[in-house]
Design a protein around this motif. Structure first.
Motif, PDB file in Angstrom:
ATOM      1  N   THR A 148      33.611  27.445 -13.474  1.00 63.95           N
ATOM      2  CA  THR A 148      33.677  26.418 -14.610  1.00 63.95           C
ATOM      3  C   THR A 148      33.789  27.420 -15.542  1.00 63.95           C
ATOM      4  N   VAL A 149      35.021  27.656 -16.372  1.00 67.17           N
ATOM      5  CA  VAL A 149      35.229  28.650 -17.573  1.00 67.17           C
ATOM      6  C   VAL A 149      34.967  28.352 -18.714  1.00 67.17           C
ATOM      7  N   LEU A 150      33.010  28.441 -19.203  1.00 68.44           N
ATOM      8  CA  LEU A 150      32.890  28.241 -19.753  1.00 68.44           C
ATOM      9  C   LEU A 150      33.135  29.160 -21.524  1.00 68.44           C
ATOM     10  N   ILE A 265      24.039  21.908 -24.106  1.00 64.29           N
ATOM     11  CA  ILE A 265      23.769  23.237 -25.152  1.00 64.29           C
ATOM     12  C   ILE A 265      24.655  24.558 -24.535  1.00 64.29           C
ATOM     13  N   VAL A 266      24.121  24.031 -23.517  1.00 62.78           N
ATOM     14  CA  VAL A 266      24.816  25.570 -22.714  1.00 62.78           C
ATOM     15  C   VAL A 266      26.535  25.496 -22.246  1.00 62.78           C
ATOM     16  N   GLU A 268      27.978  24.014 -25.225  1.00 63.19           N
ATOM     17  CA  GLU A 268      28.442  24.701 -26.339  1.00 63.19           C
ATOM     18  C   GLU A 268      28.337  26.055 -27.029  1.00 63.19           C
ATOM     19  N   GLU A 269      27.156  26.730 -27.138  1.00 67.67           N
ATOM     20  CA  GLU A 269      26.314  27.425 -27.723  1.00 67.67           C
ATOM     21  C   GLU A 269      27.494  28.573 -26.938  1.00 67.67           C
ATOM     22  N   PHE A 270      27.707  28.659 -25.222  1.00 66.24           N
ATOM     23  CA  PHE A 270      28.812  29.884 -24.982  1.00 66.24           C
ATOM     24  C   PHE A 270      30.135  29.884 -25.670  1.00 66.24           C
ATOM     25  N   ARG A 271      30.776  29.057 -25.943  1.00 68.45           N
ATOM     26  CA  ARG A 271      31.972  28.624 -26.627  1.00 68.45           C
ATOM     27  C   ARG A 271      31.593  28.948 -28.050  1.00 68.45           C
ATOM     28  N   LYS A 272      30.496  29.136 -28.915  1.00 66.11           N
ATOM     29  CA  LYS A 272      30.398  29.297 -30.273  1.00 66.11           C
ATOM     30  C   LYS A 272      30.728  30.703 -30.252  1.00 66.11           C
TER      31      LYS A 272
END
Length: 345
Positions: A148-150, A265-266, A268-272
């Motif tokens: 999965t590409v975060l 949360i994991v 969303e935070e890596f995308r942010k």
């Protein structure tokens, strides 16, 4: 007597059902409270922004999940990196690999084009392409391989050639050895640009430069300042041959094993974190360049047309010999042209 027995049986059944309900509630609570520890690996040093960004994202995830998801960050190649790091992800380890997208090409060949040389002209167009339908399809293909590409947009600048010689054309690189990461795209790029690529772990790179085992290396200005490359090489040619960027990869089954609320949360935070890092890098670039100049580093432009022509066989080989779907290079270039036009509006 029969009525008494029936009532007793009914009471036993009700207690059993109540117990089952309690067990299910306990199971749900246990799942919600489940703790997972993930080791995250990359090659960057504490002075570099990617190192800081990974620590920041990991800290926010731990705080927002109340410690249920703990991401332990290991920089400077302390754990498996590059090809080996992504292999750990594919094999199902509790591991997050932070690497150049070119390494995804071993699993989805089209990522070789995406991470290829002379592809991008700006950070903005890269960011838009990352969120396009074309890349969504490639990410879905990676998930079929349990990756999965975060994120793909931890951008730290264009990569340039760093030597003690002024480089302006491919002819200027003839006979020179340049250190590269152990990625086929990187090795091919430097070779076709005119030099001889020497793949080395980062831990061996600066000693190799200082001892003249290699004549220089390639990387961004942030790497230059963060790892003190300027102590060994004093000239930077703005080849901008590759965009310096990292993606964040996790095994799909490992990600899905995290309870839904924490998993969200994991993600969303890596995308942010990617756009945050891009802004920090963009805002601080001129300061970093000025600091390098104060340490004696000189910069020069190059003949991009000659370098563009020199690397074209790389893309031809990708489609002819390396499993990339025919037409991928043209399709991606066409998509970028549309993006550039929209950005200019």
């Amino acid at each position: 007597m029969k009525k008494i027995i029936a009532l007793l049986l009914m009471a036993v059944m009700m207690l059993a059902l109540a117990g089952c309900g309690g067990d299910k509630k306990d199971e749900k609570k246990a799942a919600a409270d489940k703790k997972i520890v993930l080791k995250l690996s990359h090659v960057f040093s504490p002075d570099e922004q990617l190192y800081k960004s990974m620590e920041l994202v990991a800290g926010r995830i731990k705080e927002k999940t109340q410690g249920r998801v703990e991401i332990q960050c290991f920089g400077q190649g302390q754990l498996a990196t590059y090809k080996d790091g992504l292999e750990q992800v594919a094999q199902g380890a509790n591991f997050i690999s932070v690497e150049d997208p070119s390494y995804l090409g071993d699993y989805v060949p089209e990522f070789k084009v995406f991470a290829g040389p002379m592809m991008f002209q700006s950070f903005e167009e890269y960011e838009v392409l990352c969120n396009s339908d074309m890349l969504a399809k490639m990410k879905a293909d990676a998930e079929k391989k349990n990756i999965t590409v975060l994120a793909l947009d931890y951008v730290f600048g264009f990569r340039n050639v760093m030597t003690n010689k002024v480089i302006k054309t491919p002819e200027d690189l003839k006979g020179m050895k340049l250190r590269t990461p152990k990625s086929k795209v990187y090795v091919d790029t430097i070779n076709y640009m005119g030099a001889t690529a020497t793949a080395l772990p980062w831990s061996e790179t600066l000693p190799a430069v200082s001892q003249k085992v290699v004549d220089g290396l390639e990387g961004s200005e942030f790497t230059n300042i963060g790892t003190k490359c300027y102590e060994h090489v004093k000239n930077v040619a703005f080849t901008r041959h590759l965009l310096g960027t990292c993606g964040v990869y996790i095994n799909t089954k490992v990600l899905n094993s995290i309870p839904e609320a924490d998993r969200k949360i994991v993600i969303e935070e890596f995308r942010k974190g990617g756009p945050e890092m891009l802004k920090i890098s963009s805002d601080s670039y001129n300061k970093v360049k000025a600091e390098l100049e104060s340490k004696g580093v000189k910069f020069n432009e190059v003949d991009h047309e000659k370098f563009d022509k020199a690397i074209l066989p790389i893309y031809e080989n990708m489609e002819a010999k390396e499993g990339v779907k025919p037409g991928t290079y043209k399709a991606m270039k066409a998509e970028l042209e549309k993006i550039r036009k929209n950005l200019k509006k």
